[in-house]
Write a protein that holds these residues in place. Structure first.
Motif, PDB file in Angstrom:
ATOM      1  N   PRO A 110       0.625  -1.151  -0.035  1.00 42.37           N
ATOM      2  CA  PRO A 110      -0.228   0.108   0.019  1.00 42.37           C
ATOM      3  C   PRO A 110       0.812   1.260   0.152  1.00 42.37           C
ATOM      4  O   PRO A 110       0.566   2.275  -0.815  1.00 42.37           O
ATOM      5  CB  PRO A 110      -0.627  -0.124   1.453  1.00 42.37           C
ATOM      6  CG  PRO A 110      -0.204  -1.129   1.993  1.00 42.37           C
ATOM      7  CD  PRO A 110       0.508  -2.003   1.361  1.00 42.37           C
ATOM      8  N   VAL A 111       1.888   1.300   0.563  1.00 43.28           N
ATOM      9  CA  VAL A 111       2.714   2.487   0.618  1.00 43.28           C
ATOM     10  C   VAL A 111       3.401   2.788  -0.636  1.00 43.28           C
ATOM     11  O   VAL A 111       3.308   4.095  -1.050  1.00 43.28           O
ATOM     12  CB  VAL A 111       3.797   2.219   1.967  1.00 43.28           C
ATOM     13  CG1 VAL A 111       4.515   3.811   1.812  1.00 43.28           C
ATOM     14  CG2 VAL A 111       3.018   2.203   3.278  1.00 43.28           C
ATOM     15  N   GLN A 112       3.871   1.674  -1.488  1.00 41.32           N
ATOM     16  CA  GLN A 112       4.324   1.994  -2.677  1.00 41.32           C
ATOM     17  C   GLN A 112       3.343   2.317  -3.601  1.00 41.32           C
ATOM     18  O   GLN A 112       3.538   3.226  -4.331  1.00 41.32           O
ATOM     19  CB  GLN A 112       5.066   0.711  -2.946  1.00 41.32           C
ATOM     20  CG  GLN A 112       6.296   0.310  -2.391  1.00 41.32           C
ATOM     21  CD  GLN A 112       6.174  -0.397  -1.135  1.00 41.32           C
ATOM     22  OE1 GLN A 112       5.172  -0.447  -0.523  1.00 41.32           O
ATOM     23  NE2 GLN A 112       7.025  -1.147  -0.419  1.00 41.32           N
ATOM     24  N   ALA A 113       2.275   1.960  -3.423  1.00 42.49           N
ATOM     25  CA  ALA A 113       1.060   2.342  -4.321  1.00 42.49           C
ATOM     26  C   ALA A 113       0.717   3.733  -3.966  1.00 42.49           C
ATOM     27  O   ALA A 113       0.319   4.823  -4.874  1.00 42.49           O
ATOM     28  CB  ALA A 113      -0.402   1.607  -4.139  1.00 42.49           C
ATOM     29  N   GLU A 114       1.096   4.268  -2.806  1.00 41.57           N
ATOM     30  CA  GLU A 114       0.629   5.647  -2.561  1.00 41.57           C
ATOM     31  C   GLU A 114       1.430   6.452  -2.976  1.00 41.57           C
ATOM     32  O   GLU A 114       1.246   7.617  -3.660  1.00 41.57           O
ATOM     33  CB  GLU A 114       0.699   5.759  -1.085  1.00 41.57           C
ATOM     34  CG  GLU A 114      -0.119   6.936  -0.569  1.00 41.57           C
ATOM     35  CD  GLU A 114      -1.677   7.276  -0.742  1.00 41.57           C
ATOM     36  OE1 GLU A 114      -1.994   8.369  -1.028  1.00 41.57           O
ATOM     37  OE2 GLU A 114      -2.375   6.304  -0.828  1.00 41.57           O
ATOM     38  N   VAL A 115       2.778   6.182  -3.223  1.00 41.94           N
ATOM     39  CA  VAL A 115       3.848   6.779  -3.866  1.00 41.94           C
ATOM     40  C   VAL A 115       3.383   6.816  -5.304  1.00 41.94           C
ATOM     41  O   VAL A 115       3.662   8.055  -5.630  1.00 41.94           O
ATOM     42  CB  VAL A 115       5.203   6.134  -3.595  1.00 41.94           C
ATOM     43  CG1 VAL A 115       6.378   6.709  -4.575  1.00 41.94           C
ATOM     44  CG2 VAL A 115       5.766   6.177  -2.172  1.00 41.94           C
ATOM     45  N   VAL A 116       2.951   5.929  -6.033  1.00 44.07           N
ATOM     46  CA  VAL A 116       2.671   5.925  -7.410  1.00 44.07           C
ATOM     47  C   VAL A 116       1.548   7.106  -7.640  1.00 44.07           C
ATOM     48  O   VAL A 116       1.540   7.799  -8.489  1.00 44.07           O
ATOM     49  CB  VAL A 116       2.247   4.454  -8.050  1.00 44.07           C
ATOM     50  CG1 VAL A 116       1.428   5.004  -9.380  1.00 44.07           C
ATOM     51  CG2 VAL A 116       3.300   3.539  -7.978  1.00 44.07           C
ATOM     52  N   LYS A 117       0.347   7.086  -6.588  1.00 40.98           N
ATOM     53  CA  LYS A 117      -0.640   7.878  -6.583  1.00 40.98           C
ATOM     54  C   LYS A 117       0.073   9.324  -6.821  1.00 40.98           C
ATOM     55  O   LYS A 117      -0.456  10.262  -7.294  1.00 40.98           O
ATOM     56  CB  LYS A 117      -1.378   7.651  -5.901  1.00 40.98           C
ATOM     57  CG  LYS A 117      -2.220   6.361  -5.828  1.00 40.98           C
ATOM     58  CD  LYS A 117      -3.285   6.253  -4.477  1.00 40.98           C
ATOM     59  CE  LYS A 117      -3.685   4.849  -4.263  1.00 40.98           C
ATOM     60  NZ  LYS A 117      -4.468   4.757  -3.070  1.00 40.98           N
ATOM     61  N   LEU A 118       0.707   9.740  -5.843  1.00 44.05           N
ATOM     62  CA  LEU A 118       1.100  10.900  -5.743  1.00 44.05           C
ATOM     63  C   LEU A 118       2.112  11.396  -6.671  1.00 44.05           C
ATOM     64  O   LEU A 118       2.246  12.451  -7.274  1.00 44.05           O
ATOM     65  CB  LEU A 118       2.101  11.160  -4.134  1.00 44.05           C
ATOM     66  CG  LEU A 118       0.952  11.078  -2.956  1.00 44.05           C
ATOM     67  CD1 LEU A 118       1.686  11.133  -1.784  1.00 44.05           C
ATOM     68  CD2 LEU A 118      -0.077  12.101  -2.834  1.00 44.05           C
ATOM     69  N   ARG A 119       3.104  10.439  -7.185  1.00 39.48           N
ATOM     70  CA  ARG A 119       4.099  10.711  -8.151  1.00 39.48           C
ATOM     71  C   ARG A 119       3.462  10.874  -9.457  1.00 39.48           C
ATOM     72  O   ARG A 119       3.580  11.850 -10.169  1.00 39.48           O
ATOM     73  CB  ARG A 119       5.359   9.977  -8.246  1.00 39.48           C
ATOM     74  CG  ARG A 119       6.259   9.926  -6.993  1.00 39.48           C
ATOM     75  CD  ARG A 119       7.258  11.138  -6.997  1.00 39.48           C
ATOM     76  NE  ARG A 119       7.635  11.544  -8.338  1.00 39.48           N
ATOM     77  CZ  ARG A 119       8.709  11.200  -8.736  1.00 39.48           C
ATOM     78  NH1 ARG A 119       9.280  10.121  -8.268  1.00 39.48           N
ATOM     79  NH2 ARG A 119       9.015  11.605 -10.167  1.00 39.48           N
ATOM     80  N   TYR A 120       2.673   9.836  -9.842  1.00 39.12           N
ATOM     81  CA  TYR A 120       2.071   9.619 -11.015  1.00 39.12           C
ATOM     82  C   TYR A 120       0.865  10.342 -11.396  1.00 39.12           C
ATOM     83  O   TYR A 120       0.650  11.166 -12.533  1.00 39.12           O
ATOM     84  CB  TYR A 120       1.715   7.966 -11.403  1.00 39.12           C
ATOM     85  CG  TYR A 120       1.592   7.884 -12.986  1.00 39.12           C
ATOM     86  CD1 TYR A 120       2.242   7.834 -14.092  1.00 39.12           C
ATOM     87  CD2 TYR A 120       0.335   7.726 -13.431  1.00 39.12           C
ATOM     88  CE1 TYR A 120       1.880   7.460 -15.187  1.00 39.12           C
ATOM     89  CE2 TYR A 120      -0.202   7.185 -14.311  1.00 39.12           C
ATOM     90  CZ  TYR A 120       0.531   7.366 -15.494  1.00 39.12           C
ATOM     91  OH  TYR A 120       0.232   6.885 -17.041  1.00 39.12           O
TER      92      TYR A 120
END
Length: 184
Positions: A136-146
């Motif tokens: 989930p944290v890595q997915a959150e990084v994608v949401k914020l970056r991408y």
């Protein structure tokens, strides 16, 4: 507590003036994030950053008693709202009734515009949902970056982790999503 956190608490309590003040406080930051994301969208995009911010704001605050723990939680929710808006628009554009099977033609240059960006966006969205189940944290990084267009530094601040951690998560998530899309 920061002014944003205090206003978020007031919004949670149902204070209508707090929502207005919160929008004034965070509007420019939200608009910059939306503009950054929209700059990477396909040419011919009709959605403007201001419209994206307003739509995301309505989804966030117009719901019954929105609750946000802090500024980071709010921006995470904003990233999710912007992601959903862009996904909904991409899906809509790919529907047959909206010309989903037709190729777009540039009248001036007679060049075909590739439909790939919308299909790519949907593929990333689907892979991201799968990634979020185990990471989930890595997915959150994608949401914020991408989807929001935040930098590594901004993402690290929102998530409360180091920039190096964000870079590691971003690299892992991109590789994972690429493999997931390639293997589907």
């Amino acid at each position: 507590m920061s002014e944003a956190t205090l206003l978020l608490n007031a919004v949670e309590q149902g204070d209508p003036k707090a929502a207005e003040k919160l929008l004034e406080l965070l509007y420019e930051e939200l608009r910059l994030l939306a503009a950054s994301k929209m700059a990477r969208e396909a040419p011919g995009q009709t959605l403007q950053p201001t419209a994206l911010v307003h739509e995301a704001w309505l989804r966030l605050v117009a719901s019954q008693n929105p609750t946000f723990e802090n500024r980071a939680h709010f921006f995470s929710a904003a990233a999710q709202a912007m992601r959903r808006i862009l996904i909904d628009r991409a899906r809509r554009k790919l529907r047959i009734r909206h010309g989903g099977e037709l190729d777009r033609v540039d009248v001036e240059g007679q060049e075909l515009a590739a439909p790939a960006p919308d299909e790519q966006l949907l593929a990333v969205h689907e892979a991201l949902d799968i990634l979020a189940k185990d990471h989930p944290v890595q997915a959150e990084v994608v949401k914020l970056r991408y989807f929001v267009g935040m930098t590594n530094e901004e993402t690290a601040e929102i998530l409360g982790v180091s920039v190096a951690t964000v870079k590691n998560y971003w690299t892992f998530a991109r590789t994972w999503i690429f493999n997931e899309i390639k293997n589907s």
